[in-house]
Design a protein around this motif. Structure first.
Motif, PDB file in Angstrom:
ATOM      1  N   GLY A 179      -5.707  -0.309  -9.860  1.00  0.00           N
ATOM      2  CA  GLY A 179      -4.719  -1.046  -9.081  1.00  0.00           C
ATOM      3  C   GLY A 179      -4.971  -0.921  -7.586  1.00  0.00           C
ATOM      4  N   GLN A 180      -5.336   0.270  -7.116  1.00  0.00           N
ATOM      5  CA  GLN A 180      -5.630   0.460  -5.697  1.00  0.00           C
ATOM      6  C   GLN A 180      -6.853  -0.347  -5.274  1.00  0.00           C
ATOM      7  OE1 GLN A 180      -5.892   4.769  -5.638  1.00  0.00           O
ATOM      8  NE2 GLN A 180      -3.891   4.950  -4.623  1.00  0.00           N
ATOM      9  N   ARG A 181      -7.847  -0.400  -6.136  1.00  0.00           N
ATOM     10  CA  ARG A 181      -9.027  -1.212  -5.830  1.00  0.00           C
ATOM     11  C   ARG A 181      -8.644  -2.686  -5.676  1.00  0.00           C
ATOM     12  NH1 ARG A 181     -14.463   0.371  -7.172  1.00  0.00           N
ATOM     13  NH2 ARG A 181     -14.622   2.625  -7.466  1.00  0.00           N
ATOM     14  N   GLN A 182      -7.750  -3.180  -6.546  1.00  0.00           N
ATOM     15  CA  GLN A 182      -7.345  -4.579  -6.442  1.00  0.00           C
ATOM     16  C   GLN A 182      -6.505  -4.818  -5.194  1.00  0.00           C
ATOM     17  OE1 GLN A 182      -5.596  -5.718 -10.215  1.00  0.00           O
ATOM     18  NE2 GLN A 182      -7.614  -6.089 -11.110  1.00  0.00           N
ATOM     19  N   GLN A 183      -5.701  -3.847  -4.778  1.00  0.00           N
ATOM     20  CA  GLN A 183      -4.969  -3.975  -3.515  1.00  0.00           C
ATOM     21  C   GLN A 183      -5.952  -4.040  -2.341  1.00  0.00           C
ATOM     22  OE1 GLN A 183      -2.310  -0.516  -4.373  1.00  0.00           O
ATOM     23  NE2 GLN A 183      -0.682  -1.825  -3.542  1.00  0.00           N
ATOM     24  N   ILE A 184      -7.005  -3.234  -2.393  1.00  0.00           N
ATOM     25  CA  ILE A 184      -8.029  -3.266  -1.347  1.00  0.00           C
ATOM     26  C   ILE A 184      -8.721  -4.627  -1.327  1.00  0.00           C
ATOM     27  CG2 ILE A 184     -10.237  -2.259  -0.630  1.00  0.00           C
ATOM     28  CD1 ILE A 184      -9.219   0.411  -1.808  1.00  0.00           C
ATOM     29  N   PHE A 233       0.856  -1.186   0.000  1.00  0.00           N
ATOM     30  CA  PHE A 233       0.000   0.000   0.000  1.00  0.00           C
ATOM     31  C   PHE A 233       0.894   1.239   0.000  1.00  0.00           C
ATOM     32  CE2 PHE A 233      -3.412  -2.689   0.434  1.00  0.00           C
ATOM     33  CZ  PHE A 233      -4.622  -2.069   0.766  1.00  0.00           C
ATOM     34  N   SER A 234       0.600   2.183  -0.823  1.00  0.00           N
ATOM     35  CA  SER A 234       1.379   3.423  -0.852  1.00  0.00           C
ATOM     36  C   SER A 234       1.144   4.215   0.437  1.00  0.00           C
ATOM     37  CB  SER A 234       0.979   4.263  -2.062  1.00  0.00           C
ATOM     38  OG  SER A 234      -0.373   4.688  -1.939  1.00  0.00           O
ATOM     39  N   LEU A 294      -2.361  -4.099 -11.786  1.00  0.00           N
ATOM     40  CA  LEU A 294      -1.077  -3.747 -11.180  1.00  0.00           C
ATOM     41  C   LEU A 294       0.039  -3.887 -12.217  1.00  0.00           C
ATOM     42  CD1 LEU A 294      -1.491  -5.714  -7.816  1.00  0.00           C
ATOM     43  CD2 LEU A 294      -1.864  -3.263  -8.174  1.00  0.00           C
ATOM     44  N   ASP A 295       1.061  -3.089 -12.088  1.00  0.00           N
ATOM     45  CA  ASP A 295       2.195  -3.264 -13.007  1.00  0.00           C
ATOM     46  C   ASP A 295       2.926  -4.559 -12.658  1.00  0.00           C
ATOM     47  OD1 ASP A 295       4.687  -2.645 -11.233  1.00  0.00           O
ATOM     48  OD2 ASP A 295       3.303  -0.987 -10.815  1.00  0.00           O
ATOM     49  N   ARG A 296       3.702  -5.088 -13.595  1.00  0.00           N
ATOM     50  CA  ARG A 296       4.295  -6.416 -13.454  1.00  0.00           C
ATOM     51  C   ARG A 296       5.199  -6.514 -12.226  1.00  0.00           C
ATOM     52  NH1 ARG A 296       4.080  -9.888 -17.861  1.00  0.00           N
ATOM     53  NH2 ARG A 296       5.017 -11.305 -16.344  1.00  0.00           N
ATOM     54  N   GLU A 297       6.002  -5.504 -11.984  1.00  0.00           N
ATOM     55  CA  GLU A 297       6.938  -5.574 -10.875  1.00  0.00           C
ATOM     56  C   GLU A 297       6.213  -5.550  -9.528  1.00  0.00           C
ATOM     57  OE1 GLU A 297      10.438  -6.137  -9.014  1.00  0.00           O
ATOM     58  OE2 GLU A 297      10.042  -6.225 -11.173  1.00  0.00           O
ATOM     59  N   LEU A 298       5.223  -4.675  -9.399  1.00  0.00           N
ATOM     60  CA  LEU A 298       4.464  -4.604  -8.154  1.00  0.00           C
ATOM     61  C   LEU A 298       3.673  -5.892  -7.935  1.00  0.00           C
ATOM     62  CD1 LEU A 298       3.500  -3.039  -5.691  1.00  0.00           C
ATOM     63  CD2 LEU A 298       1.716  -1.989  -7.127  1.00  0.00           C
ATOM     64  N   GLU A 299       3.112  -6.434  -9.001  1.00  0.00           N
ATOM     65  CA  GLU A 299       2.374  -7.689  -8.892  1.00  0.00           C
ATOM     66  C   GLU A 299       3.288  -8.802  -8.421  1.00  0.00           C
ATOM     67  OE1 GLU A 299      -0.411 -10.359 -11.870  1.00  0.00           O
ATOM     68  OE2 GLU A 299       1.595  -9.749 -12.515  1.00  0.00           O
ATOM     69  N   ASP A 339      -8.988 -14.408  -9.652  1.00  0.00           N
ATOM     70  CA  ASP A 339      -9.394 -14.436 -11.057  1.00  0.00           C
ATOM     71  C   ASP A 339      -9.073 -13.087 -11.690  1.00  0.00           C
ATOM     72  OD1 ASP A 339     -10.506 -14.846 -13.509  1.00  0.00           O
ATOM     73  OD2 ASP A 339     -12.565 -15.089 -12.811  1.00  0.00           O
ATOM     74  N   GLU A 340      -7.868 -12.984 -12.286  1.00  0.00           N
ATOM     75  CA  GLU A 340      -7.385 -11.732 -12.879  1.00  0.00           C
ATOM     76  C   GLU A 340      -7.407 -10.612 -11.835  1.00  0.00           C
ATOM     77  OE1 GLU A 340      -6.142 -11.330 -15.820  1.00  0.00           O
ATOM     78  OE2 GLU A 340      -6.782 -13.056 -16.993  1.00  0.00           O
ATOM     79  N   SER A 341      -7.182 -10.952 -10.563  1.00  0.00           N
ATOM     80  CA  SER A 341      -7.322  -9.985  -9.464  1.00  0.00           C
ATOM     81  C   SER A 341      -6.127  -9.068  -9.313  1.00  0.00           C
ATOM     82  CB  SER A 341      -7.563 -10.735  -8.149  1.00  0.00           C
ATOM     83  OG  SER A 341      -8.678 -11.591  -8.271  1.00  0.00           O
ATOM     84  N   THR A 342      -5.085  -9.253 -10.138  1.00  0.00           N
ATOM     85  CA  THR A 342      -3.916  -8.364 -10.089  1.00  0.00           C
ATOM     86  C   THR A 342      -3.621  -7.765 -11.468  1.00  0.00           C
ATOM     87  OG1 THR A 342      -2.455 -10.260 -10.461  1.00  0.00           O
ATOM     88  CG2 THR A 342      -2.881  -9.637  -8.165  1.00  0.00           C
TER      89      THR A 342
END
Length: 554
Positions: free
Chosen positions: A468-473, A446-447, A495-500, A489-492
């Motif tokens: 991306g923030q919604r998926q982190q939540i 989380f930022s 997000l960008d590849r590195e953060l994922e 199910d495609e839940s990330t």
């Protein structure tokens, strides 16, 4: 059912009965004060007492309105009990007990009909006791003032209202019949005058429908005439018996010789005023009894539904056993889409596995995991899984919805947010310590800006958070539940590849016993995130699962 809705403390019920009696006495106080004025005040010309009594008579309506408000406030327990009843029925329905009623009928019964029942009881019970006490006290006063006249008026009034009740029941059935005929009439009129088959576009159709239309019109006219006759008969009997009662009251002035003239006139006027109060009271009581009669079928249907739900719930509780969902075994032949798609190969899932599902778009990845790891929403879906899926040696019928929701989380690509703070959106009414929430936010990267917004209000219809923030939540919402199985199910995907990669590595490291099923179109070879790689392939009506785990090591 009625006892449940009327359940309250005896003290509260006692106060309501006391207020009801006071209302009845105050209502009948006016005739008694009139008698006092005629017999005591006017002959002695006591002006001060006359003014006091006039002020009391003016205050009577005000006090009565105040008592009505207090009575309604005290009777609000009926509404509270109705809310508890609906909540209880909804909680029973959440167990999906396989009731044969459709969703629309269930909602209509639990929401509309139960609310109508509660409303009628709330308005009617207090009025019923008030009317009964008013009628009893009123006739008692009439018998005390003019015994013979009171007896005659009592017998005539009882006979009139018994006749009114029976005639009103017949009239009610006639109105129902009229309503049905009007519905059929409207449907027939639409058929005849509108559409491609109407008589305007199809002349031969006119000759076939003319007789039917005429018969329906005659039937409707005859029913309306019958209702008019019934109403006229009821009104005629009311006028005749009320006229006899008034004649009896005023005739006492000529044959009552055991009272002084002033006392006789005062008693006659008081009895007349009491009778004028009792006429509408008895009519309203009859209508109220008819109203209570209409809610009887609703009470019966609600009681039958409650009994069915209770029996089903006991059956489910007696069969369910606690345990783990893993290992999970899916036998070939599992029906994924009725009459369209079934699983061809066996699938086994053990504790702690991290499986990446890949395949072409539309190949059935989501369909497969939904069929296996989403709680069945219908009895048909439940029956389809009983013999095909085993959860830790148990069938689906031995697992409650609450246990399932606590142990298995299915996270999709789109995360739904609710009105409330960000903290409430993550915890969803669960008690989560600040330390645990802080740890999960660190695992999910989380930022700092997002962490500071924990107590900020979330408005679902506004764009407060990026995809991306919604998926982190959503991931945080899933991890605070400590599930056994986590389906992503495609839940990330936002997000960008590195953060994922960092988030998935943290989850795998921190929760080694967590079983993860991951659907994604991205490539995760050589990342050491997953223990298995499975490809889902649809071949006509068959869905195959092919093991591609060896590709992970390449």
């Amino acid at each position: 059912m009625i006892r449940t809705l009327l359940q309250s403390s005896w003290q509260r019920k006692g106060v309501i009965v006391l207020i009801t009696l006071v209302r009845s006495v105050i209502l009948l106080l006016t005739p008694l004060l009139t008698k006092v004025i005629l017999t005591e005040i006017l002959p002695q010309e006591n002006r001060k007492l006359l003014v006091v009594i006039c002020i009391i008579m003016v205050l009577i309506p005000i006090v009565t309105c105040g008592l009505i408000i207090v009575d309604l406030y005290l009777s609000s327990f009926v509404i509270e009990n109705g809310y508890r009843l609906r909540k209880k029925l909804f909680q029973m329905l959440l167990q999906k007990p396989g009731i044969t009623l459709t969703k629309e009928k269930l909602l209509h019964l639990i929401l509309d009909e139960s609310e109508d029942l509660v409303g009628r009881l709330f308005r009617g019970i207090g009025n019923f006791f008030w009317l009964c006490s008013t009628i009893i006290i009123g006739f008692s006063l009439m018998l005390a003032l003019l015994p013979v006249v009171g007896c005659v008026v009592l017998v005539l009034s009882l006979g009139l209202n018994l006749l009114l009740y029976r005639r009103s029941k017949v009239l009610e059935q006639s109105n129902i019949e009229l309503l049905e005929q009007l519905t059929a009439w409207n449907q027939l009129s639409d058929l005849i005058f509108r559409g491609k088959l109407s008589i305007l576009n199809n002349y031969p159709f006119l000759t076939k429908m003319q007789n039917t239309w005429n018969k329906q019109a005659e039937k409707l006219r005859d029913t309306q005439k019958k209702i008019n006759r019934q109403v006229a008969h009821i009104k005629l009997w009311q006028d005749i018996i009320q006229s006899l009662c008034l004649l009896t009251i005023f005739s006492s002035l000529f044959w009552q010789i055991d009272h002084s003239k002033t006392t006789l006139i005062a008693n006659t006027v008081a009895v007349y005023q009491i009778y004028q109060w009792l006429i509408p009271a008895m009519e309203v009581l009859v209508m109220l009894l008819l109203d209570f009669r209409q809610i009887k079928p609703v009470v019966t249907r609600l009681e039958q539904l409650q009994q069915k739900l209770a029996q089903k719930q006991l059956t489910i509780k007696s069969r369910t056993t606690a345990g783990e969902l893993l290992p999970l075994e899916v036998q070939p032949g599992l029906l994924l889409i009725p009459e369209k798609l079934f699983l061809e190969s066996k699938f086994v899932l053990t504790k702690g596995e991290k499986i990446w599902f890949m395949g072409k778009s539309g190949s059935g990845k989501t369909t497969l995991l939904q069929a296996i790891l989403q709680y069945p929403e219908s009895e048909t879906a439940r029956q389809a899984r009983i013999d095909k899926i085993s959860f830790g040696g148990r069938s689906i019928e031995l697992i409650t919805r609450n246990e399932w929701q606590a142990k298995c989380v299915f996270l999709t690509q789109k995360i739904k947010l609710y009105y409330g703070t960000l903290r409430e959106n993550i915890c969803l009414e669960r008690k989560v310590s600040a330390e645990k929430l802080q740890l999960i936010m660190e695992l999910l990267h989380f930022s700092p800006e997002l962490r500071l917004r924990l107590d900020e209000m979330v408005y679902p219809d506004q764009v407060n958070f990026s995809g991306g923030q919604r998926q982190q939540i959503g991931l945080a919402r899933a991890l605070v539940r400590n599930p056994e199985i986590l389906v992503l199910d495609e839940s990330t995907s936002a997000l960008d590849r590195e953060l994922e990669k960092q988030i998935l590595q943290n989850i795998v490291r921190k929760f080694p016993g967590l079983t993860i099923l991951f659907i994604s179109h991205r490539n995760y070879d050589h990342q050491k995130l997953f223990t298995k790689k499975l490809e889902v392939v649809a071949d006509g009506a068959k869905l195959c699962i092919k093991n591609r785990t060896k590709d992970l090591a390449k």
